[in-house]
Design a protein around this motif. Structure first.
Motif, mmCIF file in Angstrom:
data_model
loop_
_atom_site.group_PDB
_atom_site.id
_atom_site.type_symbol
_atom_site.label_atom_id
_atom_site.label_comp_id
_atom_site.label_asym_id
_atom_site.label_seq_id
_atom_site.Cartn_x
_atom_site.Cartn_y
_atom_site.Cartn_z
ATOM 1 N N GLY A 157 10.678 -39.581 117.851
ATOM 2 C CA GLY A 157 11.831 -40.075 118.604
ATOM 3 C C GLY A 157 12.604 -41.088 117.785
ATOM 4 N N PRO A 158 12.716 -42.323 118.275
ATOM 5 C CA PRO A 158 13.494 -43.335 117.560
ATOM 6 C C PRO A 158 12.690 -44.087 116.511
ATOM 7 C CG PRO A 158 12.785 -44.215 119.655
ATOM 8 C CD PRO A 158 12.265 -42.800 119.598
ATOM 9 N N ALA A 159 11.703 -43.434 115.913
ATOM 10 C CA ALA A 159 10.903 -44.061 114.853
ATOM 11 C C ALA A 159 10.465 -42.995 113.866
ATOM 12 C CB ALA A 159 9.693 -44.790 115.433
ATOM 13 N N SER A 161 13.202 -47.515 112.580
ATOM 14 C CA SER A 161 13.206 -47.397 114.035
ATOM 15 C C SER A 161 14.583 -47.754 114.554
ATOM 16 C CB SER A 161 12.148 -48.310 114.668
ATOM 17 O OG SER A 161 12.460 -49.680 114.443
ATOM 18 N N ALA A 162 14.919 -47.209 115.713
ATOM 19 C CA ALA A 162 16.172 -47.513 116.408
ATOM 20 C C ALA A 162 15.815 -47.728 117.866
ATOM 21 C CB ALA A 162 17.184 -46.392 116.237
ATOM 22 N N LEU A 163 15.352 -48.925 118.173
ATOM 23 C CA LEU A 163 14.803 -49.215 119.492
ATOM 24 C C LEU A 163 15.761 -50.083 120.304
ATOM 25 C CD1 LEU A 163 11.167 -50.124 118.345
ATOM 26 C CD2 LEU A 163 12.160 -47.862 118.777
ATOM 27 N N ASP A 164 15.486 -50.143 121.596
ATOM 28 C CA ASP A 164 16.196 -51.088 122.450
ATOM 29 C C ASP A 164 15.173 -51.733 123.373
ATOM 30 O OD1 ASP A 164 15.714 -49.334 124.627
ATOM 31 O OD2 ASP A 164 17.602 -48.270 124.257
ATOM 32 N N TYR A 173 17.900 -56.790 110.603
ATOM 33 C CA TYR A 173 18.914 -56.211 111.486
ATOM 34 C C TYR A 173 18.332 -55.224 112.492
ATOM 35 C CZ TYR A 173 18.673 -52.393 108.038
ATOM 36 O OH TYR A 173 18.243 -51.390 107.198
ATOM 37 N N ASP A 174 17.025 -54.956 112.429
ATOM 38 C CA ASP A 174 16.409 -54.019 113.361
ATOM 39 C C ASP A 174 16.464 -54.556 114.793
ATOM 40 O OD1 ASP A 174 15.844 -52.208 111.390
ATOM 41 O OD2 ASP A 174 13.765 -52.843 111.117
ATOM 42 N N GLN A 175 16.616 -53.650 115.725
ATOM 43 C CA GLN A 175 16.731 -53.991 117.141
ATOM 44 C C GLN A 175 15.515 -53.504 117.918
ATOM 45 O OE1 GLN A 175 19.314 -55.863 118.475
ATOM 46 N NE2 GLN A 175 19.791 -56.137 116.293
ATOM 47 N N PRO A 202 10.312 -58.747 116.565
ATOM 48 C CA PRO A 202 9.184 -59.476 115.969
ATOM 49 C C PRO A 202 8.187 -59.983 117.010
ATOM 50 C CG PRO A 202 11.224 -60.134 114.922
ATOM 51 C CD PRO A 202 11.598 -59.286 116.095
ATOM 52 N N GLU A 203 8.687 -60.547 118.095
ATOM 53 C CA GLU A 203 7.801 -61.051 119.133
ATOM 54 C C GLU A 203 7.022 -59.921 119.799
ATOM 55 O OE1 GLU A 203 10.671 -64.008 118.080
ATOM 56 O OE2 GLU A 203 11.001 -61.956 118.797
ATOM 57 N N ARG A 204 7.655 -58.779 119.969
ATOM 58 C CA ARG A 204 6.969 -57.632 120.573
ATOM 59 C C ARG A 204 5.857 -57.117 119.651
ATOM 60 N NH1 ARG A 204 10.303 -54.846 124.751
ATOM 61 N NH2 ARG A 204 12.192 -56.091 125.061
#
Length: 263
Positions: free
Chosen positions: A31-33, A50-53, A82-84, A89-91
């Protein structure tokens, strides 16, 4: 050099369209990774893009942890600034990842590099082509960084055995003593060649060896038709690279997940 344009090109060519490295390694889109999976735990196992939200991040993180646990491998989540989402980072920390030292993504257009200068008297650069040369690289790296370099022995040996045309491995020698080691990865079908290593034994630092190794690899990359050199720079090498003409594009931090414990 348009920094935003080059960063976008880097993101597309070396992250979203990355090619697997090493014999038997593969990419696993999820998927987004995108995962890079090696056949050996000493190889590079990582989430490379990755392209996460905020809605998808935790579930995707969980899937990556589960997949590499099934394989029995530890792995790296290579996070760029710039990754979302912004709290990625906290996650990752909450999921059990351990951050390594932050590095700076630096890029230079080869034609603009300022890499003149000479090696110290009695020092020469040798291309590594065999097992004996690999051992010299490992000795130099371990002395320079103070860390075990078995991974370098494995990677360099694998390249020489299975992909010799892409084995750009170098060691700087002072007489019979290895004093610095460096590598270059050429990324076929892209505009970028990557510089890695460049670790110099402490007693030989500040004498132009690092600069000379950059110059040697830049010459080869230019001859091969590459336009840019890319480096994940430590705080120690960043000022040297800036003087040579490299520009800062962003930062990158490896978040590491150790291999699962076996019963």
């Amino acid at each position: 050099m348009d920094h935003d344009e080059v960063l976008a090109l880097f993101d597309r060519q070396l992250r979203r369209e990355i090619r697997a490295e090493g014999v038997g390694s593969r990419l696993e889109p999820d998927g987004p990774a995108i995962r890079h999976v090696a056949t050996d735990p000493r190889g590079w196992n990582a989430v490379v893009w990755s392209a996460l939200d905020e809605d998808t991040a935790d579930a995707v993180i969980t899937r990556q942890v589960q997949r590499f646990a099934e394989l029995g491998f530890g792995f790296e989540w290579k996070l760029y600034a710039y990754d979302q989402p912004a709290d990625l980072p906290e996650r990752l920390l909450a999921a059990g990842f351990v951050p390594d030292e932050r590095e700076t993504l630096m890029v230079a257009e080869i034609r603009d590099l300022k890499v003149g200068g000479q090696l110290p008297e009695g020092v020469r650069i040798e291309r590594v082509t065999d097992a004996a040369g690999v051992e010299l690289m490992v000795r130099a790296s371990e002395q320079a960084f103070g860390e075990n370099a078995d991974w370098l022995r494995h990677r360099a040996s694998d390249q020489l055995a299975n992909d010799p045309d892409n084995a750009y491995l170098f060691v700087a020698m002072a007489g019979d003593e290895p004093v610095s080691a460096a590598r270059m990865d050429v990324n076929h079908g892209t505009a970028f060649a990557g510089l890695w290593g460049g670790g110099t034994v402490e007693a030989w630092r500040g004498r132009g060896i690092y600069r000379a190794l950059v110059a040697e690899r830049a010459r080869i990359a230019a001859d091969l038709g590459y336009r840019y050199l890319q480096v994940d720079a430590s705080d120690q090498s960043r000022p040297i690279l800036e003087r040579l003409g490299f520009a800062v594009l962003t930062t990158t931090t490896p978040y590491n997940m150790p291999a699962p414990r076996r019963p």
